[in-house]
Scaffold this motif. Structure first.
Motif, mmCIF file in Angstrom:
data_model
loop_
_atom_site.group_PDB
_atom_site.id
_atom_site.type_symbol
_atom_site.label_atom_id
_atom_site.label_comp_id
_atom_site.label_asym_id
_atom_site.label_seq_id
_atom_site.Cartn_x
_atom_site.Cartn_y
_atom_site.Cartn_z
ATOM 1 N N ASN A 171 -6.053 7.100 5.835
ATOM 2 C CA ASN A 171 -5.000 8.121 5.788
ATOM 3 C C ASN A 171 -3.702 7.538 5.232
ATOM 4 N N ALA A 172 -3.399 6.313 5.609
ATOM 5 C CA ALA A 172 -2.166 5.680 5.125
ATOM 6 C C ALA A 172 -2.211 5.463 3.621
ATOM 7 N N ARG A 173 -3.361 5.071 3.105
ATOM 8 C CA ARG A 173 -3.460 4.872 1.660
ATOM 9 C C ARG A 173 -3.200 6.177 0.905
ATOM 10 N N PHE A 174 -3.737 7.260 1.424
ATOM 11 C CA PHE A 174 -3.451 8.548 0.790
ATOM 12 C C PHE A 174 -1.977 8.918 0.949
ATOM 13 N N ALA A 175 -1.452 8.769 2.141
ATOM 14 C CA ALA A 175 -0.058 9.157 2.398
ATOM 15 C C ALA A 175 0.888 8.473 1.420
ATOM 16 N N LEU A 176 0.648 7.209 1.136
ATOM 17 C CA LEU A 176 1.508 6.472 0.211
ATOM 18 C C LEU A 176 1.432 7.017 -1.213
ATOM 19 N N SER A 177 0.369 7.755 -1.525
ATOM 20 C CA SER A 177 0.243 8.328 -2.872
ATOM 21 C C SER A 177 1.092 9.582 -3.056
ATOM 22 N N VAL A 178 1.537 10.190 -1.956
ATOM 23 C CA VAL A 178 2.336 11.417 -2.069
ATOM 24 C C VAL A 178 3.711 11.287 -1.421
ATOM 25 N N ASP A 179 3.990 10.167 -0.786
ATOM 26 C CA ASP A 179 5.252 10.011 -0.051
ATOM 27 C C ASP A 179 5.682 8.548 -0.150
ATOM 28 N N ASP A 180 6.886 8.312 -0.647
ATOM 29 C CA ASP A 180 7.386 6.938 -0.751
ATOM 30 C C ASP A 180 8.559 6.687 0.190
ATOM 31 N N GLY A 181 8.625 7.471 1.269
ATOM 32 C CA GLY A 181 9.705 7.299 2.230
ATOM 33 C C GLY A 181 9.628 5.978 2.964
ATOM 34 N N PRO A 182 10.760 5.406 3.350
ATOM 35 C CA PRO A 182 10.760 4.102 4.014
ATOM 36 C C PRO A 182 10.036 4.106 5.351
ATOM 37 N N ALA A 183 10.117 5.207 6.103
ATOM 38 C CA ALA A 183 9.445 5.252 7.404
ATOM 39 C C ALA A 183 7.936 5.132 7.221
ATOM 40 N N LEU A 184 7.412 5.824 6.210
ATOM 41 C CA LEU A 184 5.977 5.739 5.953
ATOM 42 C C LEU A 184 5.590 4.336 5.498
ATOM 43 N N LYS A 185 6.372 3.759 4.597
ATOM 44 C CA LYS A 185 6.034 2.419 4.105
ATOM 45 C C LYS A 185 5.977 1.410 5.248
ATOM 46 N N THR A 186 6.929 1.495 6.155
ATOM 47 C CA THR A 186 6.944 0.591 7.306
ATOM 48 C C THR A 186 5.724 0.814 8.181
ATOM 49 N N ARG A 187 5.436 2.078 8.452
ATOM 50 C CA ARG A 187 4.292 2.364 9.320
ATOM 51 C C ARG A 187 2.984 1.943 8.661
ATOM 52 N N ALA A 188 2.829 2.221 7.375
ATOM 53 C CA ALA A 188 1.588 1.867 6.686
ATOM 54 C C ALA A 188 1.346 0.362 6.761
ATOM 55 N N ALA A 189 2.395 -0.426 6.568
ATOM 56 C CA ALA A 189 2.246 -1.878 6.653
ATOM 57 C C ALA A 189 1.782 -2.289 8.046
ATOM 58 N N GLU A 190 2.324 -1.629 9.071
ATOM 59 C CA GLU A 190 1.918 -1.935 10.445
ATOM 60 C C GLU A 190 0.465 -1.545 10.683
ATOM 61 N N VAL A 191 0.051 -0.411 10.124
ATOM 62 C CA VAL A 191 -1.331 0.051 10.279
ATOM 63 C C VAL A 191 -2.300 -0.916 9.618
ATOM 64 N N PHE A 192 -1.992 -1.317 8.389
ATOM 65 C CA PHE A 192 -2.891 -2.238 7.682
ATOM 66 C C PHE A 192 -3.017 -3.569 8.426
ATOM 67 N N ALA A 193 -1.908 -4.044 8.955
ATOM 68 C CA ALA A 193 -1.936 -5.306 9.691
ATOM 69 C C ALA A 193 -2.743 -5.168 10.981
ATOM 70 N N ALA A 194 -2.572 -4.029 11.664
ATOM 71 C CA ALA A 194 -3.305 -3.799 12.908
ATOM 72 C C ALA A 194 -4.808 -3.765 12.655
ATOM 73 N N ARG A 195 -5.208 -3.093 11.592
ATOM 74 C CA ARG A 195 -6.639 -2.992 11.308
ATOM 75 C C ARG A 195 -7.214 -4.341 10.871
ATOM 76 N N GLU A 196 -6.419 -5.149 10.172
ATOM 77 C CA GLU A 196 -6.865 -6.500 9.825
ATOM 78 C C GLU A 196 -7.150 -7.318 11.083
ATOM 79 N N ARG A 197 -6.367 -7.078 12.131
ATOM 80 C CA ARG A 197 -6.567 -7.779 13.402
ATOM 81 C C ARG A 197 -7.692 -7.164 14.230
ATOM 82 N N GLY A 198 -8.176 -5.992 13.799
ATOM 83 C CA GLY A 198 -9.182 -5.281 14.577
ATOM 84 C C GLY A 198 -8.601 -4.437 15.693
ATOM 85 N N ASP A 199 -7.282 -4.212 15.652
ATOM 86 C CA ASP A 199 -6.620 -3.407 16.684
ATOM 87 C C ASP A 199 -6.767 -1.918 16.390
ATOM 88 N N TRP A 200 -6.739 -1.109 17.446
ATOM 89 C CA TRP A 200 -6.761 0.343 17.312
ATOM 90 C C TRP A 200 -5.399 0.859 16.867
#
Length: 253
Positions: free
Chosen positions: A176-205
């Motif tokens: 969902n984050a990858r898609f969101a970044l394709s239609v929205d370049d807001g700073p709040a989304l960019k920050t959250r997307a980075a946190e999501v990608f990092a969490a999933r790399e760690r295997g976190d929910w």
């Protein structure tokens, strides 16, 4: 006394939820994605199951109903559509309430993914179980309902307090984050997307989320603000949402 929520993974990307009203010890399962996992978690916790609360009829949400009821004797509560695959003990729809001991859940109409989809909201604890209507950074596909119906459903959920904890049924957030970044370049989304990608790399929910976080970053709730990005400038809000949903359906990222 508060509501206790126990979350656990099921199937390939579902989450299961067992909820317990601590004042009474009464326990419910939100949907039944995988019978063995639900029964295993109940045994590990030492909880006895009193209810199943179904959000909608899809097999990864109601497919375990009959087998779990056969083992536990629980009462099954949900929208009428659940009878497409399993019997119900009590039919509920938007505007109804369901008691779990001393905890009262409000039933919120949330159709769109399926026509009769509902969410269960505990206003005392500000907890919502939203099935496949709202996801972290996403929303459910329109398998049965219209874009207008889903937009209205999302608005009902968005009207809940910003600090409401939202338990959605799938771990879809990175895609969902990858898609969101394709239609929205807001700073709040960019920050959250980075946190999501990092969490999933760690295997976190990445579930649960909150209403406030979704309002700030979810492209489906922000659709009117993104209308020009999806060729829907000047269109009604529901049409802007429809355009964002269509863009997600065809997104290859």
């Amino acid at each position: 006394m508060p509501l206790t929520v126990h979350q656990f993974p099921c199937l390939s990307d579902n989450y299961g939820f067992l909820v317990r009203d601590e004042a009474s010890g009464r326990t419910a399962c939100i949907d039944t994605p995988e019978t063995a996992a639900v029964l295993r978690e109940l045994e590990a916790l030492g909880w006895e199951l009193d209810f199943i609360f179904n959000t909608h009829w899809h097999p990864d949400h109601a497919g375990g109903n009959a087998d779990i009821k056969a083992v536990t004797g629980c009462t099954i509560v949900g929208p009428a559509e659940v009878t497409r695959i399993a019997p119900l003990d009590r039919e509920v729809g938007g505007g109804d309430t369901v008691a779990l001991g001393e905890t009262t859940f409000e039933v919120i109409e949330s159709g769109g993914h399926t026509l009769g989809h509902v969410a269960f909201y505990d206003p005392a604890d500000r907890v919502a179980f939203v099935g496949d209507t709202l996801f972290a950074l996403g929303c459910g596909r329109l398998f049965e309902g219209t874009a207008e119906q889903m937009w209205d459903s999302l608005q009902r959920l968005a009207a809940l307090p910003d600090d409401t904890t939202v338990y959605c049924a799938h771990e879809y957030t990175a895609s969902n984050a990858r898609f969101a970044l394709s239609v929205d370049d807001g700073p709040a989304l960019k920050t959250r997307a980075a946190e999501v990608f990092a969490a999933r790399e760690r295997g976190d929910w990445t579930v649960p989320t909150t209403i406030g976080l979704e309002k700030a970053t979810n492209p489906f709730l922000r659709a009117p603000l993104l209308a020009d990005r999806v060729n829907a400038a000047g269109q009604p809000d529901a049409q802007a949402f429809a355009a964002v949903r269509a863009a997600k359906d065809s997104f290859k990222g």
